[in-house]
Write a protein that holds these residues in place. Structure first.
Motif, PDB file in Angstrom:
ATOM      1  N   ASP A 245      43.690  37.040  44.782  1.00  0.00           N
ATOM      2  CA  ASP A 245      43.346  37.804  43.577  1.00  0.00           C
ATOM      3  C   ASP A 245      41.862  38.146  43.549  1.00  0.00           C
ATOM      4  O   ASP A 245      41.469  39.232  43.117  1.00  0.00           O
ATOM      5  CB  ASP A 245      43.718  37.025  42.316  1.00  0.00           C
ATOM      6  CG  ASP A 245      45.215  36.995  42.072  1.00  0.00           C
ATOM      7  OD1 ASP A 245      45.937  37.816  42.688  1.00  0.00           O
ATOM      8  OD2 ASP A 245      45.649  36.149  41.266  1.00  0.00           O
ATOM      9  N   THR A 246      41.042  37.231  44.010  1.00  0.00           N
ATOM     10  CA  THR A 246      39.601  37.471  44.053  1.00  0.00           C
ATOM     11  C   THR A 246      39.285  38.630  44.987  1.00  0.00           C
ATOM     12  O   THR A 246      38.485  39.515  44.656  1.00  0.00           O
ATOM     13  CB  THR A 246      38.860  36.202  44.506  1.00  0.00           C
ATOM     14  OG1 THR A 246      39.200  35.134  43.618  1.00  0.00           O
ATOM     15  CG2 THR A 246      37.361  36.408  44.506  1.00  0.00           C
TER      16      THR A 246
ATOM     17  N   ARG B 171      40.420  41.965  43.437  1.00  0.00           N
ATOM     18  CA  ARG B 171      39.483  42.391  42.411  1.00  0.00           C
ATOM     19  C   ARG B 171      38.224  42.988  43.049  1.00  0.00           C
ATOM     20  O   ARG B 171      37.717  44.026  42.605  1.00  0.00           O
ATOM     21  CB  ARG B 171      39.129  41.206  41.512  1.00  0.00           C
ATOM     22  CG  ARG B 171      38.282  41.568  40.322  1.00  0.00           C
ATOM     23  CD  ARG B 171      38.111  40.426  39.335  1.00  0.00           C
ATOM     24  NE  ARG B 171      37.681  39.172  39.948  1.00  0.00           N
ATOM     25  CZ  ARG B 171      38.435  38.070  40.047  1.00  0.00           C
ATOM     26  NH1 ARG B 171      39.671  38.068  39.578  1.00  0.00           N
ATOM     27  NH2 ARG B 171      37.963  36.985  40.607  1.00  0.00           N
TER      28      ARG B 171
ATOM     29  N   ARG C  25      39.086  46.452  44.487  1.00  0.00           N
ATOM     30  CA  ARG C  25      39.193  47.451  43.409  1.00  0.00           C
ATOM     31  C   ARG C  25      37.810  47.867  42.922  1.00  0.00           C
ATOM     32  O   ARG C  25      37.556  49.058  42.707  1.00  0.00           O
ATOM     33  CB  ARG C  25      40.006  46.901  42.241  1.00  0.00           C
ATOM     34  CG  ARG C  25      41.493  46.903  42.459  1.00  0.00           C
ATOM     35  CD  ARG C  25      42.249  46.660  41.160  1.00  0.00           C
ATOM     36  NE  ARG C  25      41.821  45.450  40.468  1.00  0.00           N
ATOM     37  CZ  ARG C  25      42.421  44.267  40.550  1.00  0.00           C
ATOM     38  NH1 ARG C  25      43.492  44.125  41.300  1.00  0.00           N
ATOM     39  NH2 ARG C  25      41.959  43.229  39.881  1.00  0.00           N
TER      40      ARG C  25
END
Length: 74
Positions: A30-31, A34, A37
């Motif tokens: 997830d890091t 992120r 993105r």
């Protein structure tokens, strides 16, 4: 000369918005998502901010310049 007292800034651990997450609750995937993105968003904003440059606009007339004496064209 007396010593100067230096107080820490509100960066890092002293920042009230900082949240510690232990390793059992950290998702590295997830890091990275992120971060990707954020990078894509920054690149898109940078590209949209640049203006396009037309080197030969529609209907432009190209004129050749006369050559100087003693010079040959390559």
């Amino acid at each position: 000369m007396p010593a100067k007292l230096t107080m820490p800034t509100l960066g890092g651990l002293a920042n009230p918005k900082f949240r510690y997450v232990d390793r059992d609750h950290t998702n590295i995937a997830d890091t990275f998502k992120r971060a990707r993105r954020a990078l894509a968003r920054a690149q898109q904003e940078a590209q949209s901010a640049q203006q396009t440059l037309e080197l030969e606009p529609e209907g432009a007339t190209v004129v050749t310049l006369p050559q100087r004496a003693g010079r040959r064209s390559a």
